[in-house]
Write an enzyme that holds these catalytic residues in place. Sequence first.
Site, PDB file in Angstrom:
ATOM      1  N   LYS A   1       0.465  -0.919  -0.075  1.00 17.07           N
ATOM      2  CA  LYS A   1       0.026  -0.250   0.113  1.00 17.07           C
ATOM      3  C   LYS A   1       1.010   1.239  -0.226  1.00 17.07           C
ATOM      4  O   LYS A   1       0.370   2.129  -1.222  1.00 17.07           O
ATOM      5  CB  LYS A   1      -1.370  -0.209   1.152  1.00 17.07           C
ATOM      6  CG  LYS A   1      -1.399   1.503   1.558  1.00 17.07           C
ATOM      7  CD  LYS A   1      -2.181   1.385   2.426  1.00 17.07           C
ATOM      8  CE  LYS A   1      -0.864   1.570   4.125  1.00 17.07           C
ATOM      9  NZ  LYS A   1      -2.100   3.444   4.591  1.00 17.07           N
ATOM     10  N   ASN A   2       2.077   1.395   0.845  1.00 19.41           N
ATOM     11  CA  ASN A   2       2.560   2.602   0.819  1.00 19.41           C
ATOM     12  C   ASN A   2       3.367   3.342  -0.280  1.00 19.41           C
ATOM     13  O   ASN A   2       3.709   3.893  -0.543  1.00 19.41           O
ATOM     14  CB  ASN A   2       3.212   2.653   2.022  1.00 19.41           C
ATOM     15  CG  ASN A   2       3.142   2.164   3.372  1.00 19.41           C
ATOM     16  OD1 ASN A   2       1.705   3.027   3.295  1.00 19.41           O
ATOM     17  ND2 ASN A   2       3.273   2.122   4.643  1.00 19.41           N
TER      18      ASN A   2
ATOM     19  N   CYS B   1      -4.532   9.052  10.142  1.00 18.22           N
ATOM     20  CA  CYS B   1      -4.811   7.956  10.644  1.00 18.22           C
ATOM     21  C   CYS B   1      -4.212   9.254  12.043  1.00 18.22           C
ATOM     22  O   CYS B   1      -3.380   9.934  12.388  1.00 18.22           O
ATOM     23  CB  CYS B   1      -4.198   6.638  11.135  1.00 18.22           C
ATOM     24  SG  CYS B   1      -4.713   5.314  10.484  1.00 18.22           S
TER      25      CYS B   1
ATOM     26  N   ARG C   1       2.493  14.424  12.634  1.00 19.30           N
ATOM     27  CA  ARG C   1       3.126  14.308  11.678  1.00 19.30           C
ATOM     28  C   ARG C   1       3.425  14.884  10.527  1.00 19.30           C
ATOM     29  O   ARG C   1       2.679  15.334   9.757  1.00 19.30           O
ATOM     30  CB  ARG C   1       2.354  13.161  11.203  1.00 19.30           C
ATOM     31  CG  ARG C   1       2.506  11.315  11.583  1.00 19.30           C
ATOM     32  CD  ARG C   1       2.259  10.128  11.177  1.00 19.30           C
ATOM     33  NE  ARG C   1       0.800  10.528  10.772  1.00 19.30           N
ATOM     34  CZ  ARG C   1       0.279   8.928   9.884  1.00 19.30           C
ATOM     35  NH1 ARG C   1       0.834   8.593   9.623  1.00 19.30           N
ATOM     36  NH2 ARG C   1      -0.877   8.843   9.508  1.00 19.30           N
TER      37      ARG C   1
ATOM     38  N   VAL D   1       4.255  18.428   8.104  1.00 21.75           N
ATOM     39  CA  VAL D   1       5.163  18.296   6.627  1.00 21.75           C
ATOM     40  C   VAL D   1       6.181  19.119   6.687  1.00 21.75           C
ATOM     41  O   VAL D   1       6.370  20.192   5.679  1.00 21.75           O
ATOM     42  CB  VAL D   1       3.312  18.761   5.171  1.00 21.75           C
ATOM     43  CG1 VAL D   1       2.462  17.488   5.996  1.00 21.75           C
ATOM     44  CG2 VAL D   1       3.233  19.558   5.791  1.00 21.75           C
TER      45      VAL D   1
ATOM     46  N   VAL E   1      14.828  11.184   9.722  1.00 18.93           N
ATOM     47  CA  VAL E   1      14.601  10.403   8.295  1.00 18.93           C
ATOM     48  C   VAL E   1      13.162  10.967   8.275  1.00 18.93           C
ATOM     49  O   VAL E   1      12.242  10.214   9.424  1.00 18.93           O
ATOM     50  CB  VAL E   1      15.406   9.123   8.817  1.00 18.93           C
ATOM     51  CG1 VAL E   1      14.518   8.216   7.671  1.00 18.93           C
ATOM     52  CG2 VAL E   1      16.842   9.026   8.704  1.00 18.93           C
ATOM     53  N   SER E   2      12.302  10.761   7.053  1.00 18.67           N
ATOM     54  CA  SER E   2      11.048  11.105   6.118  1.00 18.67           C
ATOM     55  C   SER E   2      10.807  10.935   4.999  1.00 18.67           C
ATOM     56  O   SER E   2      11.160  10.659   4.433  1.00 18.67           O
ATOM     57  CB  SER E   2      10.441  12.201   6.427  1.00 18.67           C
ATOM     58  OG  SER E   2       9.537  12.572   5.921  1.00 18.67           O
TER      59      SER E   2
ATOM     60  N   ASP F   1       4.901   0.484  12.065  1.00 20.89           N
ATOM     61  CA  ASP F   1       4.365  -0.020  11.085  1.00 20.89           C
ATOM     62  C   ASP F   1       3.453  -1.083  12.189  1.00 20.89           C
ATOM     63  O   ASP F   1       2.044  -2.506  11.402  1.00 20.89           O
ATOM     64  CB  ASP F   1       3.192  -0.191   9.708  1.00 20.89           C
ATOM     65  CG  ASP F   1       3.346   1.742   9.517  1.00 20.89           C
ATOM     66  OD1 ASP F   1       2.754   1.888   9.829  1.00 20.89           O
ATOM     67  OD2 ASP F   1       3.081   1.765   8.416  1.00 20.89           O
TER      68      ASP F   1
ATOM     69  N   ARG G   1      -8.486   0.687   4.720  1.00 20.47           N
ATOM     70  CA  ARG G   1      -7.715   1.260   4.462  1.00 20.47           C
ATOM     71  C   ARG G   1      -5.771   0.379   3.740  1.00 20.47           C
ATOM     72  O   ARG G   1      -5.310   0.757   3.336  1.00 20.47           O
ATOM     73  CB  ARG G   1      -7.369   2.434   5.363  1.00 20.47           C
ATOM     74  CG  ARG G   1      -8.275   3.584   5.435  1.00 20.47           C
ATOM     75  CD  ARG G   1      -7.753   5.183   6.375  1.00 20.47           C
ATOM     76  NE  ARG G   1      -6.477   5.017   5.525  1.00 20.47           N
ATOM     77  CZ  ARG G   1      -5.712   5.450   6.977  1.00 20.47           C
ATOM     78  NH1 ARG G   1      -5.552   5.212   7.787  1.00 20.47           N
ATOM     79  NH2 ARG G   1      -4.285   6.039   5.816  1.00 20.47           N
TER      80      ARG G   1
END
Length: 422
Positions: free
Chosen positions: A22-23, A118, A123, A125, A164-165, A308, A400
Amino acid sequence: MDQILIRGGGPLHGDIPIAGAKNACLALMPATLLTDAPLTLTNTPRLSDIRTMTTLLQSLGAEVSALHRGKVLALSSHDLTGTRADYDIVRKMRASILVLGPLLARCGQAQVSLPGGCAIGARPVDLHLGALEALGAVLDLRDGYVHAKAPGGLKGAVVAFPKVSVGATENVLMAATLARGTTVLKNAAREPEIVDLARCLRAMGAQIDGEGTDTITIDGVAALGGATHQVVTDRIELGTYMLAPAITGGEVTCLGGRLELVRAFADKLEEAGVSCEQTERGIRVVRRNDRVNAVNVRTEAFPGFPTDLQAQMMALLCTAEGVSELEETIFENRFMHAPELVRMGARIEVQGGTARVTGIERLKGAPVMATDLRASVSLILAALAAEGETVVSRVYHLDRGYEKVEQKLGACGAHIERVGGQ
């Protein structure tokens, strides 16, 4: 509203096919905005988040068609009609922010609503925005939207992420493919989804080197072309279903699974007393003893233990022998599943970013409520081994990120069904 009904207590035996990630797919789909040529994605998961991204891209004028029962997506952005990503769509999913970089790179402007998703903590941006500013974007935040312009086009630069993102790495990686000159991303995310995106972009003609390391170099090109790309296996779905026989007993093979995608997670399962064997068909998982051993878990960016999979791992440790500690370092509000597990008899104490789990012999079924995507499946896993009946409400979170949960687990002997809510 639908609910999931589970009658626990039996071991699982059989095969569970693992879908495309999904990601990864949510980052690959916006790549269509970088080119007027067709992009075809295979091995795509059939999920509500994918449908949301489809709606968002279509609102910008992209053409998106689901083929072969949704396992293939055909995308084309040859005739974009807008550069505004509206709140009504973006609010449903955080990954919507990933249209910002591609729109800015190709069109020189974008207006993107601040995203939703969620409720697992802040989180922000800001990492996305700071990196795009380093490439020459002019940004203005007002009325809940990011208004971005790059009238002279984006220019290559050295971007050092302060932390890290994954999302910021993906956004800037896409934007930099059409920037003039060379862009170097330092402290970049190393996740398999980043590697998958880079491979797709390279197939489209991008000049990228270093994906999978913390330094990625992109030499901008004048234009990208089309490509056909297979979405990488979903490592989070893989880890989730590896936990099913660990919790219930039995033997399950996760078809298409590869240990290199979940190495840190698999190492923890082995430490807990669960065998994870790579075979030609996938990963074969067997619990060695009646109960697993307590282990300590600390979530980290890849290649560490995935945040996750933290909720699902907690479900396993609720019936471990001994005391386990789970430290959440990625999101500050990701233990909302703990009170629901306590309703099933679990002994969990949460203090700040650490949860202390004292294992008991067996959980008991209870009515519980999902609070987010991963929490929803953690409750299903717990219910599989619990005594009696569990009803999980608010399963729209589940849809989802997991397709056909009832069918996949049911095929292995689980007593699970979807029922209409009250």
